[in-house]
Write an enzyme that holds these catalytic residues in place. Structure first.
Site, short mmCIF file in Angstrom:
data_model
loop_
_atom_site.label_atom_id
_atom_site.label_comp_id
_atom_site.label_asym_id
_atom_site.label_seq_id
_atom_site.Cartn_x
_atom_site.Cartn_y
_atom_site.Cartn_z
N GLU A 223 0.83 -1.21 0.00
CA GLU A 223 0.00 0.00 0.00
C GLU A 223 0.86 1.26 0.00
OE1 GLU A 223 -3.11 0.04 -0.51
OE2 GLU A 223 -3.94 -1.87 0.16
N ARG A 227 0.64 3.82 -3.13
CA ARG A 227 0.02 5.12 -2.84
C ARG A 227 1.07 6.21 -2.60
NH1 ARG A 227 -5.71 3.87 0.13
NH2 ARG A 227 -5.67 1.62 -0.10
N ASP A 356 -4.92 -9.55 -8.45
CA ASP A 356 -5.13 -8.50 -9.47
C ASP A 356 -3.91 -7.77 -10.04
OD1 ASP A 356 -4.87 -7.26 -6.98
OD2 ASP A 356 -6.79 -6.22 -7.02
N GLU A 489 -12.39 0.68 -9.82
CA GLU A 489 -12.06 -0.26 -10.91
C GLU A 489 -13.00 -0.23 -12.11
OE1 GLU A 489 -12.18 -1.08 -7.66
OE2 GLU A 489 -10.03 -1.26 -7.28
N THR A 575 -0.95 1.03 -10.28
CA THR A 575 -2.25 0.45 -9.91
C THR A 575 -3.09 1.38 -9.04
OG1 THR A 575 -3.31 -1.57 -9.13
CG2 THR A 575 -1.45 -0.75 -7.83
C1 DMJ Z 1 -6.46 0.61 -4.91
O1 DMJ Z 1 -5.73 0.93 -3.78
C2 DMJ Z 1 -5.58 0.00 -5.95
O2 DMJ Z 1 -6.23 0.08 -7.16
C3 DMJ Z 1 -5.24 -1.43 -5.67
O3 DMJ Z 1 -4.55 -2.05 -6.73
C4 DMJ Z 1 -6.45 -2.26 -5.34
N1 DMJ Z 1 -7.63 -1.50 -5.21
C5 DMJ Z 1 -7.63 -0.27 -4.51
C6 DMJ Z 1 -8.92 0.48 -4.71
O4 DMJ Z 1 -10.02 -0.30 -4.84
#
Ligand code: DMJ
Length: 597
Positions: A223, A227, A356, A489, A575
């Site tokens: 995370e 982020r 994912d 998403e 992501t």
């Molecule tokens: C986000 O923090 C990122 O997209 C992560 O890959 C998974 N999903 C969350 C939001 O839903």
């Protein structure tokens, strides 16, 4: 350190929306499509007014009919006491006739005045400069972001997230016990892209003065990478401000001890001060998670590129090599891998949570390398082929869905998280083994399924997870799966599909989601998730997730912007929707080039 040749730096000044390095196409001098659209709207409003005037202003034929005595029948007279339903109300009696004509005259005057006022406004609008019109459009488009940011600024500043109903700060264990301003870091590039430069500077100032990683706090490596490091790197590439690069590197150094495991597969969590790492208690057999240790590549390659230090690149390439050597049941990657033994945990494969972004980063490693990382592309192609064979099915009603593979059995359940795959398939279509059309089509089918999951709810917002079971299609069954936490998403997939097809349905669907978020998630103190999308009077969860500002609002903004804003052949989104530029590494060896960029 010198400035990367890649960047358009401009000292302390935040440059205007010139988002690319010098070789990138510059912002067009001409008006964008959306601006042209507004001008067209103004013009059509003007024409409509003229038509309106033609139809609504007094016309002589009506007078003729009055003269014929038909006015009693044609113009209903509403008697305040009796109401229009009273048959007698349609008759105009002698003493009322004068008052009636006066009222009609008054109405005509009002229409005429309104018409002239609207005409003046339209003329004024047309007199405005291109810059003024652009600014007005910007204000409309970033209103939601302003509401989310301003309230975080008032009630949650410095905290990781916001409780928009309690109007105070909020955090979860992924960010550790410190106030690290996750929302600020995650939102920076969205602010920049939307032209909210005062807010961007405000965030930058907080980061300069307060963001400190020498804290005794245990954070999620994944995370914090997607982020914080992703957010800081994107802010750096967009603005050219050195502080973001410095902070990204400081934080990355703090994450490195997480890789000190017998296999080099990192722990899920690390204490930023002590460097001690461990895994989530809930993970199968003490395993690390595929989507976590497999979602570091983009940011770590950029860190080596920017610092000239190969350590980051080596860490992620080591993970890749190890995965390549492992046997995969049915060609599928299980979600769990034990970092001590190097063995798979439970045989559970998913394109939603836990799996994912591992697949996403294989594709994006290739794109980010200017399509030269063929190893990554092959791993992606092989993985997707196995996924399509074992996990992707069509429901009885004709909806394509991605199920989850558990110990040789397919669970017909798809998570909201898995909806990102529609965009991924579309993004990976170009460069696939002669199957570009097929993957674009597959992406469109997933988008349709995910739209159905929204459309079949009371709120028109999608549940966390939905089933395909007999008569049940794209609907959540368990109460615990009915929530919507402002996830991005589905909108992410709409945006990619829009970019590749320009099919208006994706903007239509994105607009539906926008209206639903505005109606059900907006509260006075920001935006909140909802606990049950099937209830027309939903309860709020009172959390404004940082990814709402980083991703959901950014993807919506991009969906309604021109393709020249962050073109996909120059930018690759991590992501968490943080855009990082494609690297042209012709003469650079990331594994040990001493050159410092
Ligand atoms: C986000 O923090 C990122 O997209 C992560 O890959 C998974 N999903 C969350 C939001 O839903």
């Amino acid at each position: 350190m010198t400035t990367p040749a890649l960047l358009p730096l401009s000292g302390r000044r935040i440059p205007p929306l010139n988002l690319g390095p010098p070789s990138f196409p510059h912002h067009r001098a001409t008006l964008r499509l959306s601006e042209k659209f507004i001008l067209l709207l103004i013009l059509s409003a003007f024409i409509t007014l003229c038509f309106g005037a033609f139809f609504f202003l007094p016309d002589s034929s009506k007078h003729k009919r009055f003269d014929l005595g038909l006015e009693d029948v044609l113009i209903p007279h509403v008697d305040a006491n009796k109401g229009a339903k009273n048959p007698g109300a349609f008759l105009i009696h002698g003493p009322d006739e004068h008052r009636h004509r006066e009222e009609e005259e008054h109405l005509r005057n009002k229409i005429r005045a309104d018409h002239e006022k609207a005409l003046e406004e339209a003329k004024e609008k047309l007199k405005k400069s291109r810059e003024e019109i652009r600014a007005e459009i910007q204000t409309e488009k970033n209103k939601m972001m302003k509401h989310a940011w301003d309230n975080y600024r008032i009630y949650g500043w410095g905290h990781n997230e916001l409780r928009p109903i309690a109007k105070k700060g909020h955090s979860t264990n992924i960010f550790g016990s410190s106030q690290m301003g996750a929302t600020i870091v995650d939102a920076l590039d969205t602010l920049y892209i939307m032209g909210l430069h005062d807010e961007f500077r405000d965030g930058q100032k907080w980061i300069e003065d307060n963001l400190d990683f020498s804290v005794n706090s245990e954070v999620s490596v994944f995370e914090v990478n997607i982020r914080f490091i992703g957010g800081l790197l994107a802010a750096y590439y967009l603005s050219g401000e050195e502080i973001f690069k410095i902070k990204a590197v400081q934080l990355a150094e703090k994450l490195l001890p997480a890789f000190n495991t017998p296999t080099g597969i990192p722990w899920a969590m690390v204490n930023l001060k002590s460097g001690v790492g461990r895994n989530w208690g809930w993970a199968s057999a003490g395993s690390s998670i595929l989507a976590e240790f497999g979602t570091l590549h983009m940011e770590f390659v950029h860190l080596s590129y920017l610092t000239g230090d190969p350590v980051y690149y080596k860490k992620v390439m080591h993970i890749r090599k190890l995965l390549q050597k492992m046997e995969r049941p049915n060609g599928l990657y299980p979600n769990y891998l034990n970092p001590r033994t190097g063995r798979w945990g439970q045989y559970h494969t998913s394109v939603g949570g836990l799996g994912d972004s591992f697949y996403e980063y294989l594709l994006k490693a290739w794109l980010m390398s200017d399509k030269t990382d063929h190893e990554a592309r092959k791993m992606y192609d092989d993985a997707i082929e196995a996924i399509e064979k074992h996990l992707i099915k069509k429901s009885r009603g004709g909806l394509t869905f991605i199920g989850e593979w558990k110990n040789g059995h397919l669970e017909k359940k798809m998570g909201h998280l898995a909806c990102f795959a529609g965009g991924m398939f579309a993004l990976g279509a170009d460069g696939s083994r002669d199957k570009a059309g097929h993957y674009l089509e597959l992406g469109a089918e997933i988008a349709r399924t995910c739209h159905e999951s929204y459309d079949r709810t009371a709120l028109k917002l999608g549940p966390e997870s939905f089933k395909f079971d007999g008569a049940v299609e794209a609907v959540a069954v368990r109460q615990a799966e009915k929530y919507y936490i402002l996830r991005p998403e589905v909108i992410e997939t709409y945006w990619y599909l829009w970019r590749f097809t320009h099919d208006p349905r994706y903007r239509q669907w994105g607009w539906e989601a926008t209206l639903a978020i505005e109606k059900y998630c907006r509260v006075s103190g920001g935006f909140s998730g909802v606990k049950d999308v099937y209830s027309s009077t939903p309860a709020h969860d009172d959390v404004q997730q940082s990814f709402f500002l980083a991703e959901t609002l950014k993807y919506l903004y991009l969906l309604f912007s021109g393709d020249d804003l962050l073109p996909l052949d120059h930018w690759v989104f991590n992501t968490e929707a943080h855009p990082l530029p494609v690297l042209h590494l012709a003469n650079t060896t990331l594994s040990g080039n001493p050159a410092v960029r």
